[in-house]
Design a protein around this motif. Structure first.
Motif, PDB file in Angstrom:
ATOM      1  N   ALA A 171      27.763 -26.054 -38.329  1.00  0.00           N
ATOM      2  CA  ALA A 171      27.655 -25.629 -39.295  1.00  0.00           C
ATOM      3  C   ALA A 171      28.571 -25.990 -40.448  1.00  0.00           C
ATOM      4  N   TRP A 172      28.269 -25.962 -41.652  1.00  0.00           N
ATOM      5  CA  TRP A 172      28.937 -26.587 -42.995  1.00  0.00           C
ATOM      6  C   TRP A 172      27.817 -25.730 -44.184  1.00  0.00           C
ATOM      7  N   ARG A 173      28.299 -25.340 -44.827  1.00  0.00           N
ATOM      8  CA  ARG A 173      27.545 -24.446 -45.686  1.00  0.00           C
ATOM      9  C   ARG A 173      26.718 -24.398 -46.185  1.00  0.00           C
ATOM     10  N   GLY A 174      26.081 -23.523 -45.005  1.00  0.00           N
ATOM     11  CA  GLY A 174      24.524 -23.087 -44.891  1.00  0.00           C
ATOM     12  C   GLY A 174      24.249 -24.266 -44.346  1.00  0.00           C
ATOM     13  N   ARG A 175      24.527 -25.093 -44.167  1.00  0.00           N
ATOM     14  CA  ARG A 175      23.915 -26.613 -43.186  1.00  0.00           C
ATOM     15  C   ARG A 175      24.492 -27.312 -41.493  1.00  0.00           C
ATOM     16  N   SER A 176      23.527 -27.810 -41.300  1.00  0.00           N
ATOM     17  CA  SER A 176      23.290 -28.181 -39.754  1.00  0.00           C
ATOM     18  C   SER A 176      23.782 -29.810 -40.062  1.00  0.00           C
ATOM     19  N   LEU A 177      24.983 -30.157 -40.249  1.00  0.00           N
ATOM     20  CA  LEU A 177      25.096 -31.222 -40.000  1.00  0.00           C
ATOM     21  C   LEU A 177      25.581 -31.915 -38.506  1.00  0.00           C
ATOM     22  N   LEU A 178      24.326 -33.201 -38.187  1.00  0.00           N
ATOM     23  CA  LEU A 178      24.765 -34.242 -36.990  1.00  0.00           C
ATOM     24  C   LEU A 178      26.036 -35.346 -36.873  1.00  0.00           C
ATOM     25  N   VAL A 179      26.946 -35.242 -36.219  1.00  0.00           N
ATOM     26  CA  VAL A 179      28.453 -35.758 -36.627  1.00  0.00           C
ATOM     27  C   VAL A 179      28.260 -36.122 -35.375  1.00  0.00           C
ATOM     28  N   GLU A 180      28.320 -38.182 -35.138  1.00  0.00           N
ATOM     29  CA  GLU A 180      29.073 -39.131 -34.545  1.00  0.00           C
ATOM     30  C   GLU A 180      30.117 -38.991 -34.061  1.00  0.00           C
ATOM     31  N   LEU A 181      30.899 -38.732 -33.047  1.00  0.00           N
ATOM     32  CA  LEU A 181      32.361 -38.857 -32.118  1.00  0.00           C
ATOM     33  C   LEU A 181      32.366 -39.694 -31.320  1.00  0.00           C
ATOM     34  N   PRO A 182      33.422 -39.330 -31.134  1.00  0.00           N
ATOM     35  CA  PRO A 182      33.896 -40.685 -29.683  1.00  0.00           C
ATOM     36  C   PRO A 182      33.325 -39.637 -28.361  1.00  0.00           C
ATOM     37  N   GLY A 183      32.711 -39.914 -27.822  1.00  0.00           N
ATOM     38  CA  GLY A 183      33.218 -39.763 -25.974  1.00  0.00           C
ATOM     39  C   GLY A 183      33.797 -39.063 -25.716  1.00  0.00           C
ATOM     40  N   ARG A 184      35.284 -39.574 -25.706  1.00  0.00           N
ATOM     41  CA  ARG A 184      36.588 -38.500 -25.458  1.00  0.00           C
ATOM     42  C   ARG A 184      37.062 -37.918 -26.198  1.00  0.00           C
ATOM     43  N   SER A 185      36.013 -36.905 -27.548  1.00  0.00           N
ATOM     44  CA  SER A 185      37.011 -35.894 -28.672  1.00  0.00           C
ATOM     45  C   SER A 185      37.041 -34.640 -27.551  1.00  0.00           C
ATOM     46  N   THR A 186      38.233 -33.968 -27.957  1.00  0.00           N
ATOM     47  CA  THR A 186      38.482 -33.293 -27.216  1.00  0.00           C
ATOM     48  C   THR A 186      37.826 -31.733 -28.557  1.00  0.00           C
ATOM     49  N   LEU A 187      37.298 -32.101 -28.956  1.00  0.00           N
ATOM     50  CA  LEU A 187      36.826 -30.583 -29.530  1.00  0.00           C
ATOM     51  C   LEU A 187      36.257 -30.407 -29.147  1.00  0.00           C
ATOM     52  N   ALA A 188      35.888 -28.559 -29.140  1.00  0.00           N
ATOM     53  CA  ALA A 188      34.779 -27.327 -28.404  1.00  0.00           C
ATOM     54  C   ALA A 188      34.057 -27.346 -29.242  1.00  0.00           C
ATOM     55  N   ARG A 189      33.356 -26.510 -27.950  1.00  0.00           N
ATOM     56  CA  ARG A 189      32.086 -25.842 -29.186  1.00  0.00           C
ATOM     57  C   ARG A 189      32.818 -24.246 -29.740  1.00  0.00           C
ATOM     58  N   GLY A 190      32.450 -23.847 -30.941  1.00  0.00           N
ATOM     59  CA  GLY A 190      32.977 -22.747 -31.721  1.00  0.00           C
ATOM     60  C   GLY A 190      34.357 -23.199 -32.684  1.00  0.00           C
ATOM     61  N   GLU A 191      34.741 -24.505 -31.922  1.00  0.00           N
ATOM     62  CA  GLU A 191      35.967 -24.465 -32.782  1.00  0.00           C
ATOM     63  C   GLU A 191      35.658 -24.831 -34.409  1.00  0.00           C
ATOM     64  N   ALA A 192      36.619 -24.436 -35.151  1.00  0.00           N
ATOM     65  CA  ALA A 192      36.400 -24.900 -36.892  1.00  0.00           C
ATOM     66  C   ALA A 192      36.786 -26.177 -36.973  1.00  0.00           C
ATOM     67  N   VAL A 193      35.929 -26.520 -38.382  1.00  0.00           N
ATOM     68  CA  VAL A 193      37.038 -27.806 -38.545  1.00  0.00           C
ATOM     69  C   VAL A 193      37.021 -28.335 -39.905  1.00  0.00           C
ATOM     70  N   THR A 194      37.184 -29.284 -40.505  1.00  0.00           N
ATOM     71  CA  THR A 194      37.367 -30.510 -41.858  1.00  0.00           C
ATOM     72  C   THR A 194      35.911 -31.300 -41.260  1.00  0.00           C
ATOM     73  N   VAL A 195      35.300 -31.021 -42.519  1.00  0.00           N
ATOM     74  CA  VAL A 195      34.452 -32.172 -42.132  1.00  0.00           C
ATOM     75  C   VAL A 195      34.502 -33.133 -43.859  1.00  0.00           C
ATOM     76  N   ASP A 196      34.473 -34.619 -43.603  1.00  0.00           N
ATOM     77  CA  ASP A 196      35.089 -35.621 -44.075  1.00  0.00           C
ATOM     78  C   ASP A 196      33.608 -36.365 -44.200  1.00  0.00           C
TER      79      ASP A 196
END
Length: 333
Positions: free
Chosen positions: A299-324
């Motif tokens: 969720a980013w600026r009122g939109r839902s973005l689809l992002v592709e990550l490495p399978g070993r990513s340690t990001l978690a659901r509910g975590e705040a992130v920057t988008v570039d």
């Protein structure tokens, strides 16, 4: 150019199925007609084959206008979704059938049949009947039969749609390899973007009877011209110009004239980067693990973005992130 489709139009019961379709195909190209059901791609294939007459336009093969020629005089090899093998004939007899119709000699038929059986990996199954074959094997026989009479062009109508995913992936490679080795120009109908991207030299993306864009698979994926192509060929995040100005200003330098009102920015999921940041504007809403890759919904600026990550990513659901974003393409809306 080996094939030229010039302003082909066709209507059924007052409903326009094809509306001024035009494109060209090279001498040894595999061209995919890609689009959703009902976009007119199979009707166009039938017009090229001579099975359906156009209301307007021309089909040029080499230097000949074949628009009015009957199918038997077009030298087209057809492979249908349903295989259409003769159930009472063996594999070898099915492949040899077009040559027998042309009254070729038994020696020529036997030599050509053996060659095609070897090319499609069916040399040890020539005495079997269609009901003794798997779906993938039947499609190989149908392909060999279509090639038996040395056609000027090969026409494939959703040839892999009835097969399971593993066999489809295998046959994509086999058909493409065979087409390249023979150098035969091929026109293939598919609604499967993976087939088009992995097999074609040229993709003709169609929608509602019209051509949206013609180009290489890479061109359509990386530089889609319309909103439809951006969404149909691969996955896309479509961002309005006003949002780009605020959040991704680097793209503004490359926007076309008039982009403020009529263009959006297409950013592919792999071109977005997210990083954990307690002060970030984005929030990970969903994570889907896919082995070597993972897909995140952010969720980013009122939109839902689809992002592709490495399978070993340690990001978690509910975590705040920057988008570039690293790159994108402007598309018409």
């Amino acid at each position: 150019m080996h094939l030229r489709i010039d302003d082909i139009t066709k209507a059924w019961s007052g409903h326009t199925v094809l509306d001024g379709v035009s494109f060209q195909a090279g001498e040894s190209d595999l061209v995919c007609l890609l689009g959703p059901s009902g976009c007119g791609k199979t009707t166009l294939l039938r017009i090229v084959a001579g099975l359906t007459p156009p209301d307007r336009g021309r089909v040029i093969l080499g230097d000949r206008d074949i628009t009015a020629l009957p199918p038997r005089d077009r030298r087209m090899g057809l492979v249908f979704q349903s295989y259409s093998l003769f159930p009472d004939m063996t594999v070898a007899a099915n492949i040899g059938y077009p040559m027998r119709l042309r009254r070729e000699s038994p020696a020529t038929i036997a030599t050509r049949t053996d060659d095609l059986l070897a090319r499609v990996g069916m040399g040890d199954l020539q005495a079997r009947f269609p009901d003794q074959l798997s779906g993938g094997q039947q499609q190989r026989v149908a392909l060999a039969r279509a090639l038996a009479s040395n056609p000027a062009m090969l026409l494939l109508d959703e040839p892999l749609s009835a097969l399971d995913p593993a066999i489809r992936a295998q046959l994509r490679v086999e058909i493409r390899s065979l087409q390249r080795s023979l150098g035969i120009p091929t026109l293939m109908v598919t609604h499967d973007q993976d087939e088009a991207l992995s097999m074609a030299d040229t993709v003709v993306c169609m929608n509602k009877g019209r051509v949206e864009q013609v180009g290489s698979p890479r061109c359509l994926y990386e530089r889609p011209r319309t909103r439809f192509v951006a969404g149909f060929v691969g996955k896309a995040n479509l961002l309005p110009t006003t949002l780009v100005r605020e959040a991704l200003p680097a793209f503004l330098e490359r926007r076309p004239p008039g982009a403020e009102a009529t263009f959006e920015l297409c950013v592919r999921p792999e071109d977005l980067t997210i990083a954990a940041d307690p002060r970030g504007e984005g929030v990970v809403e969903e994570l889907t693990f896919l082995g070597s890759l993972a897909h995140a919904r952010v969720a980013w600026r009122g939109r839902s973005l689809l992002v592709e990550l490495p399978g070993r990513s340690t990001l978690a659901r509910g975590e705040a992130v920057t988008v570039d974003a690293s790159r994108g393409a402007w598309v018409t809306t």
